[in-house]
Scaffold this motif. Structure first.
Motif, PDB file in Angstrom:
ATOM      1  N   TYR A 144       0.834  -1.199   0.000  1.00 12.66           N
ATOM      2  CA  TYR A 144       0.000   0.000   0.000  1.00 12.66           C
ATOM      3  C   TYR A 144       0.871   1.252   0.000  1.00 12.66           C
ATOM      4  CZ  TYR A 144      -3.245   3.580   1.558  1.00 12.66           C
ATOM      5  OH  TYR A 144      -3.980   4.733   1.661  1.00 12.66           O
ATOM      6  N   GLY A 145       1.948   1.234   0.823  1.00  9.92           N
ATOM      7  CA  GLY A 145       2.828   2.392   0.869  1.00  9.92           C
ATOM      8  C   GLY A 145       3.487   2.661  -0.472  1.00  9.92           C
ATOM      9  N   THR A 146       3.917   1.600  -1.107  1.00 14.46           N
ATOM     10  CA  THR A 146       4.557   1.770  -2.423  1.00 14.46           C
ATOM     11  C   THR A 146       3.550   2.271  -3.438  1.00 14.46           C
ATOM     12  OG1 THR A 146       6.061  -0.053  -1.904  1.00 14.46           O
ATOM     13  CG2 THR A 146       5.901   0.583  -4.207  1.00 14.46           C
ATOM     14  N   SER A 147       2.325   1.786  -3.344  1.00 13.15           N
ATOM     15  CA  SER A 147       1.281   2.249  -4.265  1.00 13.15           C
ATOM     16  C   SER A 147       0.981   3.719  -4.047  1.00 13.15           C
ATOM     17  CB  SER A 147       0.009   1.417  -4.070  1.00 13.15           C
ATOM     18  OG  SER A 147       0.247   0.063  -4.378  1.00 13.15           O
TER      19      SER A 147
ATOM     20  N   ALA B 173      -2.153  -1.111 -11.060  1.00 11.62           N
ATOM     21  CA  ALA B 173      -1.548  -1.556  -9.818  1.00 11.62           C
ATOM     22  C   ALA B 173      -2.465  -1.303  -8.625  1.00 11.62           C
ATOM     23  CB  ALA B 173      -0.201  -0.858  -9.618  1.00 11.62           C
ATOM     24  N   CYS B 174      -3.106  -0.109  -8.601  1.00 15.95           N
ATOM     25  CA  CYS B 174      -4.025   0.201  -7.512  1.00 15.95           C
ATOM     26  C   CYS B 174      -5.246  -0.716  -7.540  1.00 15.95           C
ATOM     27  CB  CYS B 174      -4.469   1.665  -7.609  1.00 15.95           C
ATOM     28  SG  CYS B 174      -3.155   2.847  -7.276  1.00 15.95           S
ATOM     29  N   PHE B 175      -5.715  -0.993  -8.741  1.00 13.36           N
ATOM     30  CA  PHE B 175      -6.861  -1.865  -8.902  1.00 13.36           C
ATOM     31  C   PHE B 175      -6.565  -3.280  -8.383  1.00 13.36           C
ATOM     32  CE2 PHE B 175      -9.380  -4.694 -11.760  1.00 13.36           C
ATOM     33  CZ  PHE B 175     -10.635  -4.386 -11.231  1.00 13.36           C
TER      34      PHE B 175
ATOM     35  N   SER C 200      -9.520   3.421  -0.817  1.00 12.00           N
ATOM     36  CA  SER C 200      -8.691   4.523  -1.309  1.00 12.00           C
ATOM     37  C   SER C 200      -7.984   4.141  -2.608  1.00 12.00           C
ATOM     38  CB  SER C 200      -7.679   4.912  -0.234  1.00 12.00           C
ATOM     39  OG  SER C 200      -6.794   5.893  -0.731  1.00 12.00           O
ATOM     40  N   LEU C 201      -7.468   2.907  -2.643  1.00 15.09           N
ATOM     41  CA  LEU C 201      -6.759   2.450  -3.855  1.00 15.09           C
ATOM     42  C   LEU C 201      -7.702   2.337  -5.035  1.00 15.09           C
ATOM     43  CD1 LEU C 201      -4.462  -0.268  -2.257  1.00 15.09           C
ATOM     44  CD2 LEU C 201      -3.723   1.893  -3.256  1.00 15.09           C
ATOM     45  N   LEU C 202      -8.889   1.766  -4.783  1.00 13.43           N
ATOM     46  CA  LEU C 202      -9.864   1.666  -5.879  1.00 13.43           C
ATOM     47  C   LEU C 202     -10.309   3.045  -6.321  1.00 13.43           C
ATOM     48  CD1 LEU C 202     -11.980  -1.405  -4.760  1.00 13.43           C
ATOM     49  CD2 LEU C 202     -10.312  -1.279  -6.604  1.00 13.43           C
ATOM     50  N   GLY C 203     -10.364   3.961  -5.366  1.00 10.15           N
ATOM     51  CA  GLY C 203     -10.697   5.331  -5.759  1.00 10.15           C
ATOM     52  C   GLY C 203      -9.660   5.918  -6.679  1.00 10.15           C
ATOM     53  N   ARG C 204      -8.367   5.639  -6.394  1.00 13.80           N
ATOM     54  CA  ARG C 204      -7.310   6.111  -7.282  1.00 13.80           C
ATOM     55  C   ARG C 204      -7.383   5.425  -8.633  1.00 13.80           C
ATOM     56  NH1 ARG C 204      -5.827  10.932  -5.552  1.00 13.80           N
ATOM     57  NH2 ARG C 204      -5.079  10.917  -3.374  1.00 13.80           N
ATOM     58  N   ALA C 205      -7.725   4.137  -8.604  1.00  8.92           N
ATOM     59  CA  ALA C 205      -7.865   3.427  -9.879  1.00  8.92           C
ATOM     60  C   ALA C 205      -8.986   4.009 -10.705  1.00  8.92           C
ATOM     61  CB  ALA C 205      -8.118   1.940  -9.615  1.00  8.92           C
ATOM     62  N   LEU C 206     -10.115   4.342 -10.004  1.00  8.01           N
ATOM     63  CA  LEU C 206     -11.240   4.944 -10.712  1.00  8.01           C
ATOM     64  C   LEU C 206     -10.894   6.317 -11.230  1.00  8.01           C
ATOM     65  CD1 LEU C 206     -14.167   4.243 -11.423  1.00  8.01           C
ATOM     66  CD2 LEU C 206     -14.870   5.407  -9.331  1.00  8.01           C
TER      67      LEU C 206
ATOM     68  N   PRO D 139     -11.826  13.779   1.344  1.00  8.80           N
ATOM     69  CA  PRO D 139     -11.899  14.894   0.403  1.00  8.80           C
ATOM     70  C   PRO D 139     -10.780  14.880  -0.627  1.00  8.80           C
ATOM     71  CG  PRO D 139     -11.021  15.643   2.485  1.00  8.80           C
ATOM     72  CD  PRO D 139     -11.450  14.238   2.703  1.00  8.80           C
ATOM     73  N   GLN D 140      -9.777  13.960  -0.506  1.00  6.66           N
ATOM     74  CA  GLN D 140      -8.632  14.000  -1.442  1.00  6.66           C
ATOM     75  C   GLN D 140      -9.048  13.684  -2.869  1.00  6.66           C
ATOM     76  OE1 GLN D 140      -5.806  11.065  -0.401  1.00  6.66           O
ATOM     77  NE2 GLN D 140      -7.306   9.429  -0.163  1.00  6.66           N
ATOM     78  N   LEU D 141     -10.201  12.983  -3.044  1.00  7.23           N
ATOM     79  CA  LEU D 141     -10.629  12.640  -4.405  1.00  7.23           C
ATOM     80  C   LEU D 141     -11.199  13.826  -5.134  1.00  7.23           C
ATOM     81  CD1 LEU D 141     -12.291   9.178  -3.759  1.00  7.23           C
ATOM     82  CD2 LEU D 141     -10.046   9.660  -4.710  1.00  7.23           C
ATOM     83  N   LEU D 142     -11.401  14.914  -4.442  1.00  6.66           N
ATOM     84  CA  LEU D 142     -12.023  16.070  -5.079  1.00  6.66           C
ATOM     85  C   LEU D 142     -10.981  17.020  -5.638  1.00  6.66           C
ATOM     86  CD1 LEU D 142     -14.770  16.749  -2.389  1.00  6.66           C
ATOM     87  CD2 LEU D 142     -14.978  15.443  -4.506  1.00  6.66           C
ATOM     88  N   ASN D 143      -9.704  16.650  -5.634  1.00  7.85           N
ATOM     89  CA  ASN D 143      -8.654  17.586  -6.005  1.00  7.85           C
ATOM     90  C   ASN D 143      -8.201  17.461  -7.450  1.00  7.85           C
ATOM     91  OD1 ASN D 143      -8.582  18.521  -3.380  1.00  7.85           O
ATOM     92  ND2 ASN D 143      -7.084  16.960  -2.740  1.00  7.85           N
TER      93      ASN D 143
END
Length: 950
Positions: free
Chosen positions: A765-768, A800-802, A818-824, A887-891
């Motif tokens: 997770y940290g590396t991702s 990778a996040c997915f 959080s990772l799936l959110g980054r993948a999305l 809120p980080q996904l709103l940036n």
């Protein structure tokens, strides 16, 4: 003593004495019986035998007197007399036999005195130097034939036996005393003499020519009795009918032979001597004697034997020489050149010139004389044969001949007398030789050559250069002529005029100097190479590289600065133009190219300290541009790298490859190359292997097209490598990916995947997260979000996040969301459905988990309210249980990502998403999701049907 026939018969030969013979036979009155008894007895005692013969002759004397008186009236009266007195007939016949035996007895006594010197007193030979030995008369040797045999056998047979035992004086004595009887068989006696016998020892027996008659000279006769007895007269012999001696197997030749017959006999006998014994000296002595005796027609035979004798006895011979068995037939079948080679086969450089004068020159003179006598004069025969020999011998032998042919010598004392031919021969021998080490010998040959003062106006250099180009092509091997020898080159040089020869010698001088230089630096080349490479810049460049590299790798490896300066000076000399306008072996190379080749060779040896010293010296001849020096160092470093067997840069060729980059001033290119070497060394420390199962070599690392695959091998073959993120990232940067964000993202993705495989989810997770931050920074730094770099990095990141976000073993749902959110956020529109599906599954798990927690909390709170009497939850408690998304996904400015984040945030907190249970609840949830997807389709930018999954 009383006489009786029985007494005489019973008396043994060994018991006979002179007195006994007289005592026994003297009283006998019967002359016939006594004469017959004397004729019947043959003994080996000369004294007894003489008494017997004399006694018998005494008893026959009266009968001869009576018969001779009767013969005075004629033959018929004699015959009548013998018919009337047969006893006298018998006595006369016995007398003739006794006279013949008496002559032989006298001869035998004389021949015992004519024994060969080496047969006298053989048992006393060891005492001949004894000063105290008593002087005594030499004891006569026993003849090879006893007296009894000599008297009873035929005279010719006995004489042949003496000849076979080399009693030549005895044979001559027999011929002198019995000339008439032996003359017809003289050649038979000569043929009984052993072939190895020295003709001078029996020269008195050899036939000679009588100058007055032109025929064979007869022997002088010295019979024992100057006047023959009456019984030996023609009339008596006709009446007595004495039986002749037994026949022998020798054909008689009573007449004197003609001169040509004698010559033929000598020739045949010479052939016999050589074929049976090989003793040419004996045959030569025989023919010389024949010539001295006036026998004609033996000149050529004498010449052949004299020349063959020089070959066998005067020429140097080798041990166990298979060619030692020479015959006249073999000699006469040889051509002049093989004969010359035979004369000089074992000559040495110290003796060859002298051997030519004493052996070869007389032979060639004879050959020329014979050609003239045959009416086919060939004035060039001597030189052509000698030249052919010189063209086929080793250089050291040829050098001795050239030394004996110097132009400063009188012409009569020179082996090669023509100056131009001498130059042609030298050019042919030197350029035809494949020697790589005889430069001193070659130079000595050159120093013997003539020097001509040629007017420059008469010297057509273009024509000469054209000739040399043709010569270079001529000496180049081909399918029709794989090797060009000296004889072939002589044909080429022969028509060249004096001016061309002079220019060719100038070129030879340059080539010899160049050859000595190349040999000095362990890269010798045959002289013909200088002709072949005269117009071939590629060949000259290749040899210059060999010179620069092999000089430092020879046994006496160059270690000092002075040695390398000497090598540099020689390389520049080979490219420079001399006073005669001719360039050296590297004449087609520029000075700058020669300097580069030299520096490349110096660097390849690892003498970097010397390289730095040469480059930084104020008086250096190694003047190259900084760019050229850097290019050469890079090339050399890569060559050392490619040849290294180990990637560890602390030793061996890899260490040299690394240190080579410190020779020029630092630069960005050099820095990148050094980092790559460091990366190679680090890769080697991880012990990664190739497909063959062997450790990966440096050259394989350099030739790997996708170098990130090397990082993948490191991670797959080392269990803990993924834990050292910065080490791996530094390795990637040094592999040539410095500043390459995509490579960094891929590396982080591999690290995260490796950690995932190791079920180290926290590190994954940290590396991702680090990977996500890197991608987001890249996207913010690139306004063009559709660029290939941004898209490739985003692709790697969201996948990778997915992968980690949907990992079931990873139990931290918040981090997975959080990772799936980054993948999305980062995935392309066509992948939204899959990511959303994973999100919904994880969301369901999260809702169930919260429901369980809420139910647990409600139970505890109800119990508490029941205890306190406060049944309804407060508004504050209900608000605390309501979870809002991060809120980080709103940036992000990405509309699709914003829509997906909005969808996740809203969907995760809708009341209907957590109500109901069982199949009805699930159907209701999917329906609500579809409605929400349709509702925000305008925001995502995708077709609602696609989002819904239809």
């Amino acid at each position: 003593m009383a006489w009786s026939a029985t007494t005489w018969i019973e008396l043994a030969d060994d018991d006979l004495t002179a007195d006994g013979v007289r005592d026994v036979l003297g009283p006998v009155k019967d002359d016939v019986w006594v004469a017959a008894a004397c004729a019947d007895r043959v003994t080996d005692d000369t004294t007894v035998q003489r008494v017997l013969l004399e006694l018998g002759l005494e008893r026959t004397a009266a009968a001869v007197t009576r018969a001779q008186a009767a013969a005075a009236d004629g033959k018929d009266a004699l015959l009548a007399y013998f018919r009337d007195l047969p006893a006298d007939f018998r006595l006369c016949s016995i007398r003739a036999l006794l006279l013949r035996r008496l002559d032989r007895l006298n001869t035998f006594v004389e021949l015992c005195k004519a024994a060969p010197a080496d047969t006298q007193n053989p048992e006393d030979a060891w005492e001949e130097d004894d000063p105290w030995a008593e002087s005594a008369e030499p004891r006569l040797a026993d003849p090879p034939i006893p007296l009894s045999t000599f008297l009873a056998d035929t005279l010719i047979r006995s004489t042949c036996l003496l000849a076979s035992h080399q009693w030549f004086a005895a044979v001559k004595l027999v011929f002198d005393r019995h000339t008439v009887e032996l003359w017809p068989y003289r050649f038979g006696v000569l043929e009984s003499i052993p072939e190895h016998a020295n003709p001078l020892s029996y020269r008195d027996l050899l036939p000679a020519v009588d100058a007055s008659t032109g025929t064979e000279r007869r022997f002088d006769s010295s019979p024992w009795r100057p006047e023959p007895d009456w019984t030996e007269s023609a009339d008596a012999l006709a009446v007595l009918e004495l039986s002749p001696e037994p026949d022998v197997d020798i054909a008689p030749r009573p007449d004197a032979a003609a001169a040509d017959q004698l010559a033929n006999w000598y020739k045949s006998h010479i052939d016999l001597i050589i074929s049976t014994t090989g003793m040419v000296d004996v045959a030569l002595a025989l023919v010389q004697h024949a010539a001295s005796q006036g026998v004609p027609g033996l000149d050529e035979v004498g010449e052949d034997l004299s020349l063959l004798s020089r070959l066998i006895y005067d020429a140097i011979q080798g041990e166990n020489d298979p060619d030692f068995d020479w015959t006249l037939e073999r000699w006469r079948a040889l051509e002049p050149l093989p004969v010359v080679k035979a004369y000089l086969q074992y000559s040495t450089p110290d003796t060859v010139a002298k051997d030519i004068w004493r052996l070869v020159m007389p032979y060639l003179f004879v050959v020329e004389s014979r050609a003239e006598r045959a009416g086919q004069p060939n004035p060039e025969l001597r030189t052509s044969v000698l030249y052919d020999y010189i063209l086929g011998i080793p250089l050291q032998m040829a050098a001795s001949i050239f030394e004996a042919s110097k132009p400063i010598l009188p012409k009569a004392q020179r082996i090669i007398q023509n100056d131009e031919d001498m130059a042609r021969l030298a050019l042919s021998c030197l350029y035809g030789s494949g020697s790589l080490a005889e430069w001193t010998v070659m130079s000595s040959i050159f120093e013997c050559l003539p020097a001509w003062d040629i007017n420059k106006d008469d010297n057509d250099e273009d024509a000469v250069d054209t000739t040399l180009v043709s010569l270079g092509s001529f000496v180049t091997p081909s399918t029709t002529r794989p090797h060009c020898n000296a004889s072939d080159l002589f044909i080429f040089f022969r028509p060249l005029p004096l001016t061309s020869l002079s220019r060719a010698l100038d070129i030879l001088d340059v080539h010899l100097e160049s050859g000595e230089i190349l040999s000095r630096w362990s890269v010798p080349a045959p002289l013909r190479w200088f002709l072949q490479s005269n117009s071939d810049v590629q060949e000259q460049r290749a040899w210059a590289n060999r010179m620069a590299r092999r000089a430092g790798g020879a046994e006496d490896k160059l270690v000092s600065l002075e040695d390398w300066e000497w090598l540099l000076e020689d390389m520049l000399k080979l490219t420079a133009q001399g006073e005669n306008g001719l360039r050296g072996a590297f004449g087609l190379l520029s000075q700058d190219e020669a300097l580069k080749i030299f520096l490349g060779g110096l660097l390849s040896t690892g003498n970097f300290g010397i390289a730095k010293a040469l480059l930084r010296s104020r008086n250096t001849k190694l003047s190259l541009s900084a760019q050229s020096i850097e290019d050469l160092c890079l090339t050399c470093s890569r060559e050392l790298y490619d040849n290294a067997s180990s990637g560890n840069y602390t030793f061996g060729e890899m260490k040299l490859a690394f240190e080579c980059l410190d020779v020029p001033p630092p630069s960005e290119r050099l820095k990148r190359e050094k980092e790559f070497i460091e990366a190679t060394s680090r890769l080697s420390s991880f012990n990664i292997t190739s497909s063959r199962g062997t450790p990966l070599t440096p050259i394989e690392i350099r030739l790997t097209k996708d170098r990130l695959s090397l990082v993948s091998r490191v991670l797959s073959s080392n269990n803990d490598a993924y834990k050292h993120t910065e080490v791996i990232l530094d390795l990637v940067r040094k592999l040539g990916f410095g500043g390459n964000v995509v490579a960094e993202v891929k590396t982080l993705a591999m690290l995260a995947d490796t950690a995932l495989q190791a079920e180290d989810f926290e590190r994954a997770y940290g590396t991702s997260q680090q990977m996500v931050d890197t991608v987001l920074n890249l996207r913010s730094a690139h306004p063009d979000i559709d660029s290939s770099t941004v898209q490739e990095a985003s692709e790697v990141c969201w996948v990778a996040c997915f992968q980690l976000g949907r990992q079931p073993e990873f139990d931290d749902i918040d981090k997975k969301l959080s990772l799936l959110g980054r993948a999305l956020e980062l995935c392309p529109p066509e992948q939204l459905h899959d990511v959303l599906a994973a999100w919904r599954r994880l969301e369901s798990e999260d809702i169930e988990a919260r429901n369980e927690r809420l139910a647990s909390n409600d139970t505890s709170k109800n119990v508490k309210r029941r205890k306190t009497g406060n049944i309804a939850p407060s508004l504050r408690e209900r608000l605390q249980e309501f979870h809002l998304p991060s809120p980080q996904l709103l940036n992000t400015p990405d509309a699709a990502a914003l829509a997906s984040r909005t969808f996740r945030s809203v969907a995760a907190n809708f009341p209907f998403s957590v109500s109901g249970s069982g199949r009805a609840a699930q159907e209701e949830e999917r329906g609500n999701s579809r409605l929400l997807s349709k509702g925000i389709g305008w925001l995502i930018g995708a077709d609602a049907d696609f989002v819904e999954g239809r």
